[in-house]
Scaffold this motif. Structure first.
Motif, PDB file in Angstrom:
ATOM      1  N   GLY A 697       0.897  -1.281   0.016  1.00  0.00           N
ATOM      2  CA  GLY A 697       0.055  -0.093  -0.088  1.00  0.00           C
ATOM      3  C   GLY A 697       1.016   1.122   0.034  1.00  0.00           C
ATOM      4  N   GLU A 698       0.361   2.269  -0.526  1.00  0.00           N
ATOM      5  CA  GLU A 698       1.024   3.584  -0.660  1.00  0.00           C
ATOM      6  C   GLU A 698       0.606   4.557   0.569  1.00  0.00           C
ATOM      7  OE1 GLU A 698       3.666   5.261  -0.548  1.00  0.00           O
ATOM      8  OE2 GLU A 698       3.889   4.933  -2.759  1.00  0.00           O
ATOM      9  N   VAL A 699       1.403   5.481   1.318  1.00  0.00           N
ATOM     10  CA  VAL A 699       0.771   6.192   2.224  1.00  0.00           C
ATOM     11  C   VAL A 699       1.141   7.714   1.730  1.00  0.00           C
ATOM     12  CG1 VAL A 699       3.046   6.250   3.304  1.00  0.00           C
ATOM     13  CG2 VAL A 699       1.199   6.602   4.754  1.00  0.00           C
ATOM     14  N   THR A 700       0.163   8.737   2.384  1.00  0.00           N
ATOM     15  CA  THR A 700       0.086  10.237   2.098  1.00  0.00           C
ATOM     16  C   THR A 700       0.746  10.357   3.508  1.00  0.00           C
ATOM     17  OG1 THR A 700      -1.890  10.595   3.252  1.00  0.00           O
ATOM     18  CG2 THR A 700      -1.884   9.954   0.962  1.00  0.00           C
ATOM     19  N   LEU A 701       1.185  11.907   3.191  1.00  0.00           N
ATOM     20  CA  LEU A 701       1.764  12.557   4.288  1.00  0.00           C
ATOM     21  C   LEU A 701       0.700  12.598   5.577  1.00  0.00           C
ATOM     22  CD1 LEU A 701       3.572  15.639   2.920  1.00  0.00           C
ATOM     23  CD2 LEU A 701       4.683  13.626   4.273  1.00  0.00           C
ATOM     24  N   GLN A 702      -0.667  12.586   5.123  1.00  0.00           N
ATOM     25  CA  GLN A 702      -1.553  12.673   6.326  1.00  0.00           C
ATOM     26  C   GLN A 702      -1.796  11.221   6.927  1.00  0.00           C
ATOM     27  OE1 GLN A 702      -2.035  14.340   3.227  1.00  0.00           O
ATOM     28  NE2 GLN A 702      -1.241  16.163   4.599  1.00  0.00           N
ATOM     29  N   GLY A 703      -1.215  10.209   6.397  1.00  0.00           N
ATOM     30  CA  GLY A 703      -1.390   8.862   6.938  1.00  0.00           C
ATOM     31  C   GLY A 703      -2.575   7.948   6.323  1.00  0.00           C
ATOM     32  N   ARG A 704      -2.931   8.437   5.307  1.00  0.00           N
ATOM     33  CA  ARG A 704      -4.066   7.535   4.388  1.00  0.00           C
ATOM     34  C   ARG A 704      -3.264   6.698   3.664  1.00  0.00           C
ATOM     35  NH1 ARG A 704      -9.079   8.309   6.033  1.00  0.00           N
ATOM     36  NH2 ARG A 704      -9.864   7.758   3.753  1.00  0.00           N
ATOM     37  N   VAL A 705      -3.724   5.505   3.582  1.00  0.00           N
ATOM     38  CA  VAL A 705      -3.336   4.409   2.689  1.00  0.00           C
ATOM     39  C   VAL A 705      -4.005   4.397   1.335  1.00  0.00           C
ATOM     40  CG1 VAL A 705      -3.144   1.767   2.439  1.00  0.00           C
ATOM     41  CG2 VAL A 705      -2.956   2.822   4.746  1.00  0.00           C
ATOM     42  N   LEU A 706      -3.438   4.342   0.293  1.00  0.00           N
ATOM     43  CA  LEU A 706      -3.831   4.715  -1.078  1.00  0.00           C
ATOM     44  C   LEU A 706      -3.817   3.019  -1.542  1.00  0.00           C
ATOM     45  CD1 LEU A 706      -2.047   7.743  -2.389  1.00  0.00           C
ATOM     46  CD2 LEU A 706      -4.227   7.319  -1.237  1.00  0.00           C
ATOM     47  N   PRO A 707      -4.752   2.889  -2.731  1.00  0.00           N
ATOM     48  CA  PRO A 707      -4.832   1.555  -3.210  1.00  0.00           C
ATOM     49  C   PRO A 707      -3.679   1.333  -4.159  1.00  0.00           C
ATOM     50  CG  PRO A 707      -6.359   3.000  -4.470  1.00  0.00           C
ATOM     51  CD  PRO A 707      -5.825   3.887  -3.195  1.00  0.00           C
ATOM     52  N   ILE A 708      -3.598   0.164  -4.657  1.00  0.00           N
ATOM     53  CA  ILE A 708      -2.378  -0.494  -5.347  1.00  0.00           C
ATOM     54  C   ILE A 708      -2.891  -1.387  -6.405  1.00  0.00           C
ATOM     55  CG2 ILE A 708      -0.480  -0.061  -3.781  1.00  0.00           C
ATOM     56  CD1 ILE A 708      -1.948  -3.330  -4.152  1.00  0.00           C
ATOM     57  N   GLY A 709      -1.867  -1.987  -7.330  1.00  0.00           N
ATOM     58  CA  GLY A 709      -2.118  -2.834  -8.446  1.00  0.00           C
ATOM     59  C   GLY A 709      -1.667  -4.149  -7.881  1.00  0.00           C
ATOM     60  N   GLY A 710      -2.032  -5.111  -9.011  1.00  0.00           N
ATOM     61  CA  GLY A 710      -1.075  -6.412  -8.806  1.00  0.00           C
ATOM     62  C   GLY A 710      -1.632  -7.158  -7.414  1.00  0.00           C
ATOM     63  N   LEU A 711      -2.765  -7.066  -6.846  1.00  0.00           N
ATOM     64  CA  LEU A 711      -2.966  -7.788  -5.452  1.00  0.00           C
ATOM     65  C   LEU A 711      -2.659  -9.100  -5.661  1.00  0.00           C
ATOM     66  CD1 LEU A 711      -3.760  -7.201  -2.562  1.00  0.00           C
ATOM     67  CD2 LEU A 711      -6.157  -7.229  -3.272  1.00  0.00           C
ATOM     68  N   LYS A 712      -3.302  -9.751  -6.652  1.00  0.00           N
ATOM     69  CA  LYS A 712      -3.220 -11.232  -6.708  1.00  0.00           C
ATOM     70  C   LYS A 712      -2.048 -11.663  -6.629  1.00  0.00           C
ATOM     71  CE  LYS A 712      -5.103 -15.160  -9.585  1.00  0.00           C
ATOM     72  NZ  LYS A 712      -5.508 -15.626 -10.856  1.00  0.00           N
ATOM     73  N   GLN A 713      -1.038 -11.190  -7.648  1.00  0.00           N
ATOM     74  CA  GLN A 713       0.326 -11.823  -7.664  1.00  0.00           C
ATOM     75  C   GLN A 713       0.838 -11.394  -6.260  1.00  0.00           C
ATOM     76  OE1 GLN A 713       2.695 -10.371 -11.298  1.00  0.00           O
ATOM     77  NE2 GLN A 713       0.678  -9.621 -12.182  1.00  0.00           N
ATOM     78  N   LYS A 714       0.732 -10.358  -5.496  1.00  0.00           N
ATOM     79  CA  LYS A 714       1.454 -10.058  -4.585  1.00  0.00           C
ATOM     80  C   LYS A 714       1.121 -10.992  -3.379  1.00  0.00           C
ATOM     81  CE  LYS A 714       2.040  -5.210  -5.358  1.00  0.00           C
ATOM     82  NZ  LYS A 714       1.597  -3.849  -4.852  1.00  0.00           N
ATOM     83  N   VAL A 715      -0.333 -11.266  -3.324  1.00  0.00           N
ATOM     84  CA  VAL A 715      -1.117 -12.152  -2.365  1.00  0.00           C
ATOM     85  C   VAL A 715      -0.400 -13.778  -2.711  1.00  0.00           C
ATOM     86  CG1 VAL A 715      -3.091 -13.525  -1.706  1.00  0.00           C
ATOM     87  CG2 VAL A 715      -2.874 -11.069  -2.054  1.00  0.00           C
ATOM     88  N   LEU A 716      -0.205 -14.207  -4.031  1.00  0.00           N
ATOM     89  CA  LEU A 716       0.289 -15.359  -4.207  1.00  0.00           C
ATOM     90  C   LEU A 716       1.782 -15.665  -3.656  1.00  0.00           C
ATOM     91  CD1 LEU A 716      -0.950 -15.905  -7.777  1.00  0.00           C
ATOM     92  CD2 LEU A 716      -1.934 -16.981  -5.548  1.00  0.00           C
ATOM     93  N   ALA A 717       2.659 -14.412  -4.028  1.00  0.00           N
ATOM     94  CA  ALA A 717       3.752 -14.432  -3.664  1.00  0.00           C
ATOM     95  C   ALA A 717       3.899 -14.327  -2.098  1.00  0.00           C
ATOM     96  CB  ALA A 717       4.611 -12.971  -3.970  1.00  0.00           C
ATOM     97  N   ALA A 718       3.213 -13.938  -1.270  1.00  0.00           N
ATOM     98  CA  ALA A 718       2.804 -13.827   0.168  1.00  0.00           C
ATOM     99  C   ALA A 718       2.785 -15.392   0.753  1.00  0.00           C
ATOM    100  CB  ALA A 718       1.928 -12.958   0.804  1.00  0.00           C
TER     101      ALA A 718
END
Length: 772
Positions: A697-718
């Motif tokens: 996930g990406e983070v902003t200076l205010q601490g918000r978590v922004l969406p990302i891509g490739g979730l399925k590939q990342k979960v399979l790697a995890a």
């Protein structure tokens, strides 16, 4: 005055200094007079000739060898006792006047004759003979040797007694000969250089036709052969007209020159395109699914999309939607847009993108052609070279149609994300027309220079990542993601596809070797960590080669059951380890998830601090985006020090170092923000990160978590790395539906909206404080 025997010469003139052998009986005569005669009329001047030798000619005829001596003026004639004609002769020797005119004429005569000899290609003998003659009269008489002079001209030359006049007459005759020869040479040069070329070519073609008729080869001429091929090729009218124009040029030019060879090559390519050939298409959604299932394990979402594609094509074809013979070209182009859905298979290497393209072609009953685009930088590879260049060739699309033998094949554009560009043009820009269903019905190859209808071609593209595909090109594509396989899917693929294929390649029969699913899963988990199955197939190949060697050398007896011991012996020690627990045991290390060109991967972000003047050091070949994420992470931790239980003054004299291992590999992407923030927070709070947690996930200076891509590939790697908890942005919650169900059941997912939630989940609890 002397009386000599008269020897008449029919249409022949003999000059003094000439030697001749005649079939005449001269008896005892020492000299004779040779007089030219034409149609019964004698010349007034003859040549006095000395009898050098009496000879017997073939057939027993008496003859005489005579040598010309001088001119003789014929007088009164009479008949001797033998009935032979004798004539009174006055000898007229050459008198050379002593003046400059004669010498001038002599020089001019020699110069003109030298030019004539040069034009006629004299080998030097005639020129040498002329140089040996020193008398002007004898020099003028040499004109009598010329076969180009008529009988009357030679008689006039013989009858001219005055040497100067004779030399002037001979010079005039030779000048006429020179002028005629020069004209002939100019005509010959004009013909050879192209003047009146059409008439010459026509004459030569007629000669060739006559020769072929004599040889019985008239039906096998090259032009007729090409004309037959053009008629049988089934070309569109415009293409056929272009081919016939080129054939007419070839007929005029001939095949021997360079232009003729270029035209032949062009016609060969034009004929090789299968203009009228079509494969009979099979559009059966059920049959397509059966083919895909038999060729590939898993990939259910990919298979579903391909079946939908075939089903839609079937319905539109059966119901005639969008197809009307009366449509204009523009409407027809729009009507074929349903054929132009460019399926683009994007995913890591080894996940079956190319092979599934072959399965699509087999399911649809079409020919399959693969075009590898990786590394090409020349636009001409797509559009072809213009014919003005030496060695020009059509583009790869024309060659693909030729290889397929039909106008409606399945063409796989492999590695489309690796197309480059340089001074020779941008191939990806040329692909825009190819892949646009509104344009590709009139695609024009630069070499053929005729329109090609590509609207009936099914284009399938493959790529490893979408980010490097130019935006306008990606806009024409429908992306289907290949996110890799789970451990269970890899085990099934190994059992049903890879193991039998490697067993056959290594010369083993099915009954000679066996392996259990547990052993295959061991190979998957401990010897490979990849999205695809290429490395897995290599490991199985190594395992079966070792087994084949044992059987062939009689150190093992078939059947051989492959067990763990045999795997360790063949493949060596374990290559892939579950290292999350060891790496995150100390504060300052967090486990991140990323997508690379070869699939999902696990990244360990390390951080440390040291005394200094403040600042941030970043290492590990980080791209600009990840460098920004690291600075944002430090700013967030520093700005929320009180909330996190960190001493705010500890930042002033402290330098921080953030490192992502595997520094030789460039790393970038907007998904490491919360991982870097967690690593710094862990370092400064002294709370280690839970070893079971991976995050993205990406983070902003205010601490918000922004969406990302490739979730399925990342979960399979995890999952492959042994992690059981995954922290992800709340807005990526719907993407969990793409994750295989068996993986979802084994893992816990934590959708978050703020970095505070991330730290609560990821960090170990703070140690309890005991008060005295």
């Amino acid at each position: 005055m002397t009386t000599l025997l008269l020897v008449p010469l029919e249409d022949t003139v003999i000059f003094p200094t000439m030697d001749v052998t005649l079939p005449v009986d001269v008896g005892d005569e020492e000299q004779v007079l040779l007089v030219p005669r034409h149609e019964g009329s004698f010349a007034s001047v003859g040549t006095i000739a000395r009898v050098a030798e009496r000879v017997r000619l073939p057939g027993g005829v008496r003859g005489a060898s005579l040598e010309g001596v001088a001119r003789g003026i014929a007088g009164a004639a009479s008949t001797d006792a033998g009935g032979r004609l004798r004539v009174e002769v006055t000898e007229s020797p050459d008198v050379v006047p002593v003046d400059g005119r004669t010498r001038t004429l002599e020089r001019e005569y020699r110069a003109v004759v030298d030019e004539i000899l040069d034009l006629r290609g004299d080998d030097g003998r005639v020129a040498s003979f002329l140089r040996s003659i020193t008398e002007p009269g004898a020099l003028a008489d040499t004109s009598g040797y010329s076969p180009d002079l008529s009988f009357d001209q030679k008689v006039r030359l013989l009858e001219t007694i005055d040497v100067t006049e004779r030399l002037e007459l001979a010079l005039g005759m030779q000048r006429e000969r020179l002028a005629e020869l020069q004209v002939r040479r100019r005509i010959r040069e004009d013909v050879e250089s192209g003047a009146n070329k059409q008439q010459r070519d026509y004459f030569l073609r007629k000669q060739m036709e006559s020769i072929r008729k004599e040889l019985g080869e008239d039906d096998g001429s090259i032009v007729d052969e090409y004309r037959t091929k053009i008629e049988e090729a089934g070309m569109p009218d415009a293409v056929r007209e272009q081919a016939e124009r080129e054939l007419d040029r070839f007929e005029r030019t001939g095949e021997q020159g360079g232009e003729g060879q270029m035209i032949r090559t062009y016609l060969d390519w034009l004929i090789s395109v299968p203009w009228s050939e079509r494969s009979e298409e099979h559009l059966d959604p059920v049959g397509t699914r059966e083919v895909l299932d038999s060729d590939h394990a898993g990939l259910d979402d990919v298979k579903d999309r391909i079946v939908e594609y075939v089903a839609v094509r079937k319905l539109r074809q059966e119901r005639g939607i969008g197809v009307s013979p009366s449509d204009t070209r523009k409407l027809a182009s729009r009507a074929t847009s349903h054929n132009g859905a460019i399926l683009t298979l994007i995913g890591p290497p080894g996940t079956g993108k190319t092979s599934i393209g072959e399965s699509i072609a087999r399911a649809m009953g079409r020919e399959f052609v693969r075009m590898s685009l990786g590394g090409i930088r020349d636009e001409a590879e797509i559009r072809g070279h213009r014919r003005t260049y030496i060695g020009a060739l059509p583009g790869r699309l024309v060659r693909a149609l030729r290889d397929a033998g039909t106008m409606n094949p399945v063409i796989l554009l492999d590695e489309v994300d690796k197309v480059g560009a340089d001074w020779r043009g941008d191939p990806s820009a040329a692909l825009l027309e190819v892949l646009d269903p509104a344009q590709n019905s009139t695609f024009r190859d630069h070499y053929l220079d005729v329109e090609l209808d590509l609207s009936q071609v099914v284009f399938i593209a493959t790529a490893n990542q979408a980010e490097t595909i130019p935006g306008p090109l990606l806009d024409r594509m429908e992306v289907i993601r290949f996110d890799g396989y789970t451990v269970a899917e890899k085990t099934a693929i190994a059992r049903d596809y890879l193991f039998p294929r490697q067993r056959e390649r290594n010369g083993l029969h099915e009954e000679e070797v066996a392996v259990s699913d547990d052993v295959l899963e061991l190979v998957v988990r401990e010897y490979t960590r990849e999205a695809g199955v290429r490395q897995l197939e290599r490991e199985l190949g190594t395992l079966l080669r070792k087994t084949a060697t044992r059987i062939a050398s009689a150190t093992a007896t078939a059947p051989v059951t492959i067990d763990v011991e045999l795997v360790r012996d063949a493949l060596g020690r374990q290559k892939v380890f579950q290292e999350a627990a060891i790496r995150t045991a100390v504060p300052g290390v967090a486990t991140g998830l990323a997508v690379t060109g070869v699939g999902g991967d696990v990244l360990f972000v390390e951080s440390t601090s040291m005394d200094g003047k403040g600042g941030l050091t970043l290492t590990g070949q980080l791209g600009d985006v990840m460098k920004e994420s690291a600075r944002i992470a430090l700013s967030y931790v520093r700005g929320h020090a009180h909330e996190l239980g960190i001493d705010p003054h500890g930042f002033e004299d402290t330098e921080f170092h953030v490192h992502v291992p595997a520094g030789a590999i460039p790393k970038d992407g907007p998904s490491a923000g919360i991982t870097m923030t967690t690593a710094l927070a862990s370092l400064l709070t002294g709370r280690p990160v839970k070893h079971t947690v991976g995050m993205t996930g990406e983070v902003t200076l205010q601490g918000r978590v922004l969406p990302i891509g490739g979730l399925k590939q990342k979960v399979l790697a995890a999952h492959a790395a042994g992690l059981t908890d995954v922290i992800l942005p709340e807005r990526n919650r719907p993407d969990l539906d793409d994750v295989p169900e068996d993986v979802r059941e084994q893992m816990t997912f934590h959708p978050v909206m703020t970095i505070g939630e991330v730290l609560d989940i990821a960090l170990e609890p703070a140690p309890a404080v005991h008060h005295a």
